[in-house]
Design a protein around this motif. Structure first.
Motif, PDB file in Angstrom:
ATOM      1  N   GLN A 105       0.955  -1.144  -0.117  1.00  0.00           N
ATOM      2  CA  GLN A 105      -0.153   0.149   0.131  1.00  0.00           C
ATOM      3  C   GLN A 105       1.036   1.222  -0.133  1.00  0.00           C
ATOM      4  O   GLN A 105       2.071   1.152   0.347  1.00  0.00           O
ATOM      5  CB  GLN A 105      -1.023  -0.040   1.273  1.00  0.00           C
ATOM      6  CG  GLN A 105      -0.322  -0.042   2.616  1.00  0.00           C
ATOM      7  CD  GLN A 105      -1.188  -0.135   3.591  1.00  0.00           C
ATOM      8  OE1 GLN A 105      -0.956  -0.251   4.836  1.00  0.00           O
ATOM      9  NE2 GLN A 105      -2.574   0.157   3.437  1.00  0.00           N
ATOM     10  N   ARG A 106       0.209   2.410  -0.294  1.00  0.00           N
ATOM     11  CA  ARG A 106       0.988   3.644  -0.187  1.00  0.00           C
ATOM     12  C   ARG A 106      -0.191   4.639  -0.309  1.00  0.00           C
ATOM     13  O   ARG A 106      -1.486   4.500  -0.277  1.00  0.00           O
ATOM     14  CB  ARG A 106       1.839   3.907  -1.753  1.00  0.00           C
ATOM     15  CG  ARG A 106       0.755   3.678  -3.076  1.00  0.00           C
ATOM     16  CD  ARG A 106       1.190   4.439  -4.055  1.00  0.00           C
ATOM     17  NE  ARG A 106       0.845   5.849  -3.951  1.00  0.00           N
ATOM     18  CZ  ARG A 106       1.420   6.775  -4.967  1.00  0.00           C
ATOM     19  NH1 ARG A 106       2.265   6.420  -5.672  1.00  0.00           N
ATOM     20  NH2 ARG A 106       0.951   8.113  -4.721  1.00  0.00           N
ATOM     21  N   HIS A 276      -3.884   5.449  -7.755  1.00  0.00           N
ATOM     22  CA  HIS A 276      -3.995   4.940  -6.312  1.00  0.00           C
ATOM     23  C   HIS A 276      -5.106   5.136  -5.276  1.00  0.00           C
ATOM     24  O   HIS A 276      -5.108   4.858  -4.210  1.00  0.00           O
ATOM     25  CB  HIS A 276      -2.535   5.544  -5.807  1.00  0.00           C
ATOM     26  CG  HIS A 276      -1.433   5.284  -6.509  1.00  0.00           C
ATOM     27  ND1 HIS A 276      -0.853   4.261  -6.823  1.00  0.00           N
ATOM     28  CD2 HIS A 276      -0.788   6.134  -7.197  1.00  0.00           C
ATOM     29  CE1 HIS A 276       0.196   4.507  -7.577  1.00  0.00           C
ATOM     30  NE2 HIS A 276       0.344   5.679  -7.930  1.00  0.00           N
ATOM     31  N   ASN A 281      -4.961   1.449   0.006  1.00  0.00           N
ATOM     32  CA  ASN A 281      -4.117   2.409   0.265  1.00  0.00           C
ATOM     33  C   ASN A 281      -4.577   3.306   1.133  1.00  0.00           C
ATOM     34  O   ASN A 281      -5.529   3.238   2.068  1.00  0.00           O
ATOM     35  CB  ASN A 281      -3.949   3.232  -1.202  1.00  0.00           C
ATOM     36  CG  ASN A 281      -3.183   2.430  -2.242  1.00  0.00           C
ATOM     37  OD1 ASN A 281      -2.231   1.795  -1.928  1.00  0.00           O
ATOM     38  ND2 ASN A 281      -3.435   2.643  -3.478  1.00  0.00           N
TER      39      ASN A 281
END
Length: 342
Positions: A105-106, A276, A281
């Motif tokens: 994840q980011r 994203h 995320n």
């Protein structure tokens, strides 16, 4: 001293003066969004501020059901825990914080500026004391693009600040100093009544919510004050008169809550963040709207050419019940879920 204000703030006050256009969402029983889903690395950095300053309480917590993770197309190795928090006396505008594990994840909007489109920019709340909340948030490690801005619009005396927490999670805070705001309980941090999306084309985004989803228009404007005004979006002072913040707000039914707002900063070319804007995320991932007649509403949405991002049946979501749901993406990739609880 009170200052002229950029359109992003003016529009909040203008909303009450703009007539709504009837939409089909209300015909199918779409209600104000019950909760936002926010991906976090840890609960406490955000929930502690909501609890200490706003009196928010945790309504539910535990493991995220596998069926919910599957609806988001997450791999079998993924797992998650959640905490659902609500403001005092609130039945909508709650926040479900989710910690994902076992999957990369980011941040949704990693290193993004306010004018970068894609990904939900902020949740919007009201407050009875913006300066005090700002001071408390800064002491707790939050940040902001600016100190609180005070301005007048018509007969209203207003304050506003956008607080930035971990991983770029923004909470935009509004205070109507006068006349008093009485539509719902406010306190230091009210429930979330709106959510901002930065978009690449305001007209296209507005028309998606208006025509494809059948929401009602609250306001639509691209006006800017002629004099430089402090910006809560980090826009240099001398640029504020020439960078229109074209914005529109929409909602499924009339009222002061359950809104969605879209904004295009015309004249700035941002970097698209939409790739994203999905679980697992970190950031504001989606809003959830309850619907009385989900099947009929989905049919109406699809008849407008809207693609369904995903759908699932009989998903147990603690705090909402066992639900059928479907989701759509707006033109800037932001997710919205609609659900019916059995």
């Amino acid at each position: 001293m009170k200052h002229p204000v950029a359109a992003a703030i003016v529009l909040l006050a203008a909303a009450a003066h703009s007539p709504a256009q009837a939409g089909v969402a209300a015909d199918h029983g779409v209600a104000p969004w019950s909760e936002a889903v926010v991906g976090v690395a840890a609960f406490a950095p955000i929930t502690s501020l909501l609890h200490a300053e706003g009196g928010w309480t945790r309504k539910a917590a535990g493991k995220v059901n596998r069926a919910e993770l599957a609806a988001w197309n997450l791999p079998a190795a993924a797992s998650a825990t959640f905490e659902r928090w609500c403001a005092p006396q609130a039945s909508s505008g709650c926040v479900r914080f989710i910690r994902f594990a076992g999957v990369p994840q980011r941040p949704v909007r990693l290193g993004a500026r306010a004018w970068d489109p894609g990904g939900i920019y902020s949740l919007m709340v009201r407050s009875d004391n913006v300066p005090a909340l700002f001071d408390a948030a800064i002491k707790a490690g939050w940040w902001a693009e600016s100190e609180p801005v005070r301005f007048t619009f018509g007969a209203s005396d207003l304050r506003n600040v956008v607080l930035t927490g971990p991983h770029g999670i923004n909470i935009a805070v509004y205070q109507r100093v006068s006349p008093p705001f009485t539509a719902f309980p406010v306190g230091r941090i009210s429930h979330a009544f709106n959510s901002m999306r930065m978009v690449s084309n305001k007209a296209r985004a507005r028309d998606f919510y208006l025509n494809n989803l059948g929401f009602e228009l609250v306001f639509d404007s691209d006006k800017e004050p002629p004099e430089p005004a402090r910006s809560n979006f980090g826009i240099p002072l001398n640029y504020t008169p020439r960078i229109p913040r074209a914005a529109a707000a929409l909602q499924p039914v009339p009222g002061e809550t359950g809104r969605v707002e879209v904004m295009e900063m015309q004249g700035f070319t941002g970097t698209d963040q939409s790739a994203h804007a999905s679980p697992p995320n970190l950031g504001v991932l989606l809003l959830r709207f309850p619907v009385r007649d989900l099947a009929a509403y989905r049919q109406a949405v699809e008849a407008k050419g809207t693609k369904i991002a995903y759908a699932a049946q009989r998903v147990r979501i603690t705090g909402l019940g066992t639900v059928d749901l479907f989701a759509v993406r707006d033109p800037d990739g932001n997710l919205t879920e609609f659900y019916h609880a059995h």
